[in-house]
Design an enzyme around this catalytic site. Sequence first.
Site, PDB file in Angstrom:
ATOM      1  N   PRO A   2       1.022  -1.088   0.219  1.00  0.00           N
ATOM      2  CA  PRO A   2       0.074  -0.106   0.282  1.00  0.00           C
ATOM      3  C   PRO A   2       1.043   1.249   0.475  1.00  0.00           C
ATOM      4  O   PRO A   2       1.616   1.166   0.964  1.00  0.00           O
ATOM      5  CB  PRO A   2      -0.737  -0.314   1.437  1.00  0.00           C
ATOM      6  CG  PRO A   2      -0.900  -1.661   1.230  1.00  0.00           C
ATOM      7  CD  PRO A   2       1.106  -2.107   0.741  1.00  0.00           C
ATOM      8  N   GLU A   3      -0.070   2.173  -1.027  1.00  0.00           N
ATOM      9  CA  GLU A   3       0.978   3.424  -1.169  1.00  0.00           C
ATOM     10  C   GLU A   3       0.117   4.649  -0.257  1.00  0.00           C
ATOM     11  O   GLU A   3      -0.919   4.055   0.529  1.00  0.00           O
ATOM     12  CB  GLU A   3       1.303   4.149  -1.818  1.00  0.00           C
ATOM     13  CG  GLU A   3       2.196   2.456  -3.127  1.00  0.00           C
ATOM     14  CD  GLU A   3       2.578   2.850  -4.150  1.00  0.00           C
ATOM     15  OE1 GLU A   3       2.645   4.041  -5.066  1.00  0.00           O
ATOM     16  OE2 GLU A   3       2.991   1.646  -5.314  1.00  0.00           O
ATOM     17  N   LYS A  61       2.818   6.804   4.406  1.00  0.00           N
ATOM     18  CA  LYS A  61       2.652   5.410   4.264  1.00  0.00           C
ATOM     19  C   LYS A  61       2.146   4.790   5.788  1.00  0.00           C
ATOM     20  O   LYS A  61       1.636   4.027   5.965  1.00  0.00           O
ATOM     21  CB  LYS A  61       3.096   4.792   3.022  1.00  0.00           C
ATOM     22  CG  LYS A  61       3.473   5.157   1.859  1.00  0.00           C
ATOM     23  CD  LYS A  61       4.084   4.018   1.292  1.00  0.00           C
ATOM     24  CE  LYS A  61       5.607   3.760   1.269  1.00  0.00           C
ATOM     25  NZ  LYS A  61       6.550   3.136   0.318  1.00  0.00           N
ATOM     26  N   ARG A 126       0.350 -12.615   5.111  1.00  0.00           N
ATOM     27  CA  ARG A 126       1.508 -12.773   4.960  1.00  0.00           C
ATOM     28  C   ARG A 126       2.722 -12.200   5.948  1.00  0.00           C
ATOM     29  O   ARG A 126       3.656 -12.565   6.579  1.00  0.00           O
ATOM     30  CB  ARG A 126       2.750 -11.883   3.895  1.00  0.00           C
ATOM     31  CG  ARG A 126       1.921 -12.395   2.380  1.00  0.00           C
ATOM     32  CD  ARG A 126       2.789 -11.469   1.105  1.00  0.00           C
ATOM     33  NE  ARG A 126       1.970 -11.575  -0.215  1.00  0.00           N
ATOM     34  CZ  ARG A 126       2.219 -11.429  -1.174  1.00  0.00           C
ATOM     35  NH1 ARG A 126       3.504 -10.487  -1.243  1.00  0.00           N
ATOM     36  NH2 ARG A 126       2.078 -11.470  -1.980  1.00  0.00           N
ATOM     37  N   ARG A 299      11.648  -5.395  -8.216  1.00  0.00           N
ATOM     38  CA  ARG A 299      10.846  -5.193  -8.738  1.00  0.00           C
ATOM     39  C   ARG A 299      10.236  -4.549 -10.259  1.00  0.00           C
ATOM     40  O   ARG A 299      11.316  -5.170 -10.917  1.00  0.00           O
ATOM     41  CB  ARG A 299       9.882  -4.136  -8.154  1.00  0.00           C
ATOM     42  CG  ARG A 299      10.747  -2.541  -7.557  1.00  0.00           C
ATOM     43  CD  ARG A 299      10.225  -2.126  -7.168  1.00  0.00           C
ATOM     44  NE  ARG A 299      10.812  -2.366  -5.249  1.00  0.00           N
ATOM     45  CZ  ARG A 299      10.905  -1.511  -4.322  1.00  0.00           C
ATOM     46  NH1 ARG A 299       9.766  -0.806  -4.298  1.00  0.00           N
ATOM     47  NH2 ARG A 299      11.178  -0.947  -3.730  1.00  0.00           N
TER      48      ARG A 299
END
Length: 312
Positions: A2-3, A61, A126, A299
């Site tokens: 999440p940003e 964040k 997770r 990424r």
Amino acid sequence: MPELPEVETVRSGLAPALTGAKVKAVRVFDSRSLKRHPGGVEDFIATMVESKILGVVRRGKFLWMPIELPKSKDTGHKLALVGHLGMSGQMLLRTPGFAEDKLTRVIIDVETPSGEPVELRFIDQRIFGSLAIDELVETPDKKPGGYSDGVGAGQWWQTLIPASAAHISRDPLDVDFDDSFVLAKFKKKNSGIKRVLLDQQTVSGVGNIYADEALWLSKLHYDQPAASLSSAKAKELLASVREILAKAVTQGGTSFDEQYKNVNGESGYFAVSLNAYGMTGLPCKRCGKPIKRDAWMNRGSHFCPNCQKLRG
């Protein structure tokens, strides 16, 4: 992960129900979700029960809730409940008796100021996220620690921030964000501009998705050295970052899978507005050439090779 837009969507959803709410009970189903709380499970429960949540605040964040302890527990320390969403953390509001949410790790039972019982459920697949109680410290500039949509103005906790977040820079949607400070940092960094945008001590709240989108909008290659940007181009980039983040906030953030949800368990809709991220092989909406994805820092970086050329 999440940003800023996703975390702001969570913050704005939690605030109406939790501001002024009193914690009645805490149920911990997996102690790993309290791994960042130094006192362990028993201390977390003992501190939270009977405390009052004063607001819900965000910087970049990072999300926290200042709490007020009952007089019988007050030690003089100024504390906050800190929520790390990590890769897959969710904070959902449920009424008692609502169907079980799979992978619920912690439930905080609260009573709203109007007397309604509400469950704050922390779900994490997770277990990279966590809940913890942290001490609040004064912000270096004596300005509000983060965004709370006006809640807490003039209150003792407004200019405080959790110690674990004190190193994080302000985000571009913060009214106290200092453009000149960030632009000066750009000039001192020879790293690629995307790496600099993701440095939370330079600009907070920006992650892989919104960095790619802002760089596409500004026609900048992700590996263009930050120090090489002209003053005008650097200002244009910051304006693009603001525009992208603000637009994503209005659409509830971005979701490509089941990991990110708002407090009602719904996904964001900004994915339909993306121009670069996740668009590999599709025509650039500006020039028509295929969007490319390069492997980058474990990424990917998505960009238009025609519009976003690396310049010497």
